[in-house]
Design an enzyme around this catalytic site. Sequence first.
Site, PDB file in Angstrom:
ATOM      1  N   THR A  46      32.415  16.558  76.505  1.00 62.04           N
ATOM      2  CA  THR A  46      31.093  15.946  76.404  1.00 62.04           C
ATOM      3  C   THR A  46      30.298  16.058  77.699  1.00 62.04           C
ATOM      4  OG1 THR A  46      31.894  13.753  77.041  1.00 62.04           O
ATOM      5  CG2 THR A  46      31.932  14.279  74.699  1.00 62.04           C
ATOM      6  N   ASP A  47      28.985  15.869  77.552  1.00 65.70           N
ATOM      7  CA  ASP A  47      28.103  15.839  78.718  1.00 65.70           C
ATOM      8  C   ASP A  47      27.804  14.389  79.069  1.00 65.70           C
ATOM      9  OD1 ASP A  47      26.216  14.937  76.866  1.00 65.70           O
ATOM     10  OD2 ASP A  47      25.110  16.826  76.816  1.00 65.70           O
ATOM     11  N   ALA A  48      26.902  14.175  79.988  1.00 65.60           N
ATOM     12  CA  ALA A  48      26.570  12.820  80.440  1.00 65.60           C
ATOM     13  C   ALA A  48      25.977  11.970  79.327  1.00 65.60           C
ATOM     14  CB  ALA A  48      25.607  12.883  81.625  1.00 65.60           C
ATOM     15  N   VAL A  51      27.613  13.567  74.198  1.00 73.95           N
ATOM     16  CA  VAL A  51      27.713  14.516  73.080  1.00 73.95           C
ATOM     17  C   VAL A  51      28.391  15.795  73.577  1.00 73.95           C
ATOM     18  CG1 VAL A  51      25.679  13.590  71.903  1.00 73.95           C
ATOM     19  CG2 VAL A  51      25.414  15.522  73.455  1.00 73.95           C
TER      20      VAL A  51
END
Length: 164
Positions: A46-48, A51
């Site tokens: 995931t990203d920040a 997602v």
Amino acid sequence: MQSAIPQLLAEASGQGPDPRKAYPRKNSGMTPQPFSWPARVYWEDTDAGGVVYHTNYVKFMERARTEWLRAKGVEQSVLQREGLVFAVYGMQVQFVKPARLDDALAISVELKNCRRASFSVRQRILNPGTGVELCRGEFEIACLDAARFRPCPIPTALLTEIQR
């Protein structure tokens, strides 16, 4: 599971039984179900924003293609030792909906077409609980001579196995 690659390569080089006899084509008149491989979204995917980061969808699809080949008895490490590698030379990916931390995923692989030195697959990533499509892509894959990284024909018996 023991790899069928050495046998397939021996047959393709004329050192084994006729691959048309060893692997007869079955035509039931029905389209085969796409191969499906399960995965789950972890923190590292995931990203920040929580997602799945866009490049990780491509990684999920790569792993599913590897498992699709393995299910057919094709181990890429054995192929490489025998002097062949598969390489993606084209792809088109569409991101439809986000996957999130802990989501279960089902990644499908379906052979789209096959040529003498390449093949293409259609892939989808779904949420298996809801059936919602999250991502889809089409990938063009070439067979390369591992030493020269130049296109080469897929051995006949191996091509037959991919088409099963």
